[in-house]
Design a protein around this motif. Sequence first.
Motif, PDB file in Angstrom:
ATOM      1  N   GLU A 139      30.838  11.522 121.685  1.00 26.99           N
ATOM      2  CA  GLU A 139      30.568  11.423 120.131  1.00 26.99           C
ATOM      3  C   GLU A 139      30.647  12.999 119.990  1.00 26.99           C
ATOM      4  OE1 GLU A 139      26.789   9.655 119.134  1.00 26.99           O
ATOM      5  OE2 GLU A 139      27.042   7.902 120.157  1.00 26.99           O
ATOM      6  N   ARG A 184      26.103   9.023 125.318  1.00 26.18           N
ATOM      7  CA  ARG A 184      25.050   8.315 125.620  1.00 26.18           C
ATOM      8  C   ARG A 184      24.832   7.502 127.079  1.00 26.18           C
ATOM      9  NH1 ARG A 184      22.350  10.250 121.086  1.00 26.18           N
ATOM     10  NH2 ARG A 184      23.838  10.395 119.457  1.00 26.18           N
ATOM     11  N   GLY A 190      17.764   7.119 124.892  1.00 24.13           N
ATOM     12  CA  GLY A 190      18.119   8.002 123.991  1.00 24.13           C
ATOM     13  C   GLY A 190      17.014   9.172 123.683  1.00 24.13           C
ATOM     14  N   ALA A 193      17.594  14.274 126.983  1.00 29.87           N
ATOM     15  CA  ALA A 193      18.901  14.976 127.208  1.00 29.87           C
ATOM     16  C   ALA A 193      19.116  15.980 128.054  1.00 29.87           C
ATOM     17  CB  ALA A 193      19.447  15.217 125.855  1.00 29.87           C
ATOM     18  N   ASP A 232      20.854  11.345 128.107  1.00 28.14           N
ATOM     19  CA  ASP A 232      21.988  11.682 127.382  1.00 28.14           C
ATOM     20  C   ASP A 232      22.478  13.352 127.793  1.00 28.14           C
ATOM     21  OD1 ASP A 232      21.549   9.433 126.032  1.00 28.14           O
ATOM     22  OD2 ASP A 232      20.892  10.537 124.294  1.00 28.14           O
ATOM     23  N   ALA A 297      20.634  13.932 120.250  1.00 30.00           N
ATOM     24  CA  ALA A 297      20.348  13.022 121.202  1.00 30.00           C
ATOM     25  C   ALA A 297      18.688  13.181 121.661  1.00 30.00           C
ATOM     26  CB  ALA A 297      20.908  13.513 122.624  1.00 30.00           C
TER      27      ALA A 297
END
Length: 723
Positions: A139, A184, A190, A193, A232, A297
């Motif tokens: 993303e 992800r 989520g 990260a 993430d 994230a």
Amino acid sequence: MSINYPNISQTNRRKELVAGRSDSRSPMASTAETEGQKPKHRPIIRIGIFIIAHSFLVSVVCCTAGVLALLLLPVLAKKTYVSENALMPGSATPMLSDQDVSGATRFINELTSLKLKSWNMGIEIPRLIALHMSNLGGEVNYHKFQTQPNNLHPLYFFTSPDAEANIVNKTCQSYATNTVGIIRAPRGDGKEAIVLVTPYNPVNLTQNEVLSLGIAYSVFSLLTQVSWLAKDIIWLAADSQYGQYNSVAAWLRDYHTPSFGGHGKLHADNCHGTSGMHESKLDTFVETEVSDTFRRAGTMAAAFVIKVANTGEEGEQDALNIYAEASNGQMPNLDLINVVSYLAVHGQGLRVKVEKLVSLLDSKWLNFIGEMLESVGKIARSLNPQWKFGIPVQEYVEGSATLVSSLYNQAIGVPTGSHGAFRDYQVDAITLEISPKLSSSTKARQTEFLFRGGRLIEGVVRSVNNLLEKFHQSFFLYLLTASNKFISVGVYMIAFLLLVAPLPVVAASLFSDATKSKPDSQKHKSTSSEPFQSWRWLYPTKTIFLVHLWGAIVSLLPYFIYQIPDCQPTSRLLIWASLSIIILAILHSFFGPSSTHLQEWVLLKSVTVSSLFIGLCLMSVINFATAEIGALILVPMCLMIKPWKVAGKAHSAFNFLLLTIGFPGAAFFVVKGAFGVRNGSGLVEFWYWVESLWAWNSATYIYICMVHLPCWVLCICILLHSC
């Protein structure tokens, strides 16, 4: 009928007991019995009285022991170890494949060709990076920001001001664009990260920056395919044309600040450079996948800044330089450095280095101390083979050079890289700077280099991915003497405690001496005035309060000096010094000393030493390294200072020497000359150094202005006191 009469002997005994009790109740009798006998105190009080009575000996012993403890720190260093078992570095086989490295090679070639052909690299290179991030399945979004000036503001010294309030020049030329790609985690929720940062300058892209982008691309390509990922992954391609730290700090500020109604865009869409992104001839597919909407994230577990340094010497192996120091001496958890060092050495065969002060490697006095310690170690091992004391001379010298560098970088309070921006948000982060061999320009050598760098980052990410909680097992307060040796806070704090221990002892001794003696004018007065002698400490307290108030005013003067337009650095420094002297003279004229008795300077020194003790202890909580260096400079000066009329000629000359070295400006140049640092010359260099301290919101600047400088002024007052 018989009558029982009491025994005469028992009656006499009762009378004696009654008489004894009445004597014990009589104050005259108790006074007579205890006259000439001193009351006995508790053992701890007797020990305190003994220490205060021998304050000079205690000061000499403690200061000598503190300096020796500092010199022994490289010998007392321990080998590093991984405290958190969940990290398990090197337990998994690297998965980075030829396909990932081949894709990174193609990405590097496209960047190189775009650098040679395109005249508008500031637009095309971020688009090319975004295109490849999107094609790998991440993303992607652009993060447009404007740089903030590093100007001193008294209200925002220890805080980060609002982005909109601090922006001064809202021109399109000062805008930059970060490119962010997020993977992800398939096995995550989520909430956490890991961040990979690759700073680059899109206007003037270098080959080293291209290689660092290639390493990040290979790891990003791998992590989009694995199934074990539980956190993430964020790849931040940071636009560093206005500074590497600024780009990362701007992204972190927006990441942790909620935005409402496009607050973080800063009206960048009106700029030609931003609109030009939508007119590029690159693949239009990326336009549907890349957004200006800020993507987030989870909470950051760790961050790694990936850089490629200049090539090393011929024949050397690839090296890895680790930079960990952040603002105000903050350090990441030691486990993070240990994992990187272990994987680099045992996994990829890299030579791990940490920054050291090269000028100390040829120091004769340091080699002499190393030889003495090595000889003592040999004697100790000959007496008992289990006594492992002493290290080789070369190891001691290199450990000392690394220790001084670590101590200096923490004390100055300025981050050694863009990883420092993460520590401001309590995120453990370090900078990994890989130095390739001299022959890395060949295609085969470049492929090998990408494999090594990519597998190193893969292993580190995999270890952090195993964590179920934040780093907490290992140390946060430590000093490095090598890449695999450290000194914990429980060891290096001993030297500081030994240095500051004489301060309360000397303060109590001076106060006791001052309260016992009387001025000549009061010797023939009645004893009714003796209770008022305890109030004599108010004069030195008032003096010290005013001097520290002056220090606070001096710390704020640069903010107003910066309002003067077209003022050169030398002029600003001279204005700062002149205003400081004028303000001090005004305070002295209104609230100057009003007595010249002997007790006054003794009490002044007592309260000065006490205030120094408090200031150093408070600074040790904020930045221990600054307090350590400050104690080395100020403690001998405050303990030795006396009025020149009381001290002898030799003592006065020594006091002048200590005061000269203790002045902040003189200490700066003395340390620079002793360590062989050459970064300019003259007053301009000192001004730039002070400017960098307040620009980075370093607590060392506050310490210099409100602890070090007032203490130096008070020592001048004691030296010039007329008795």
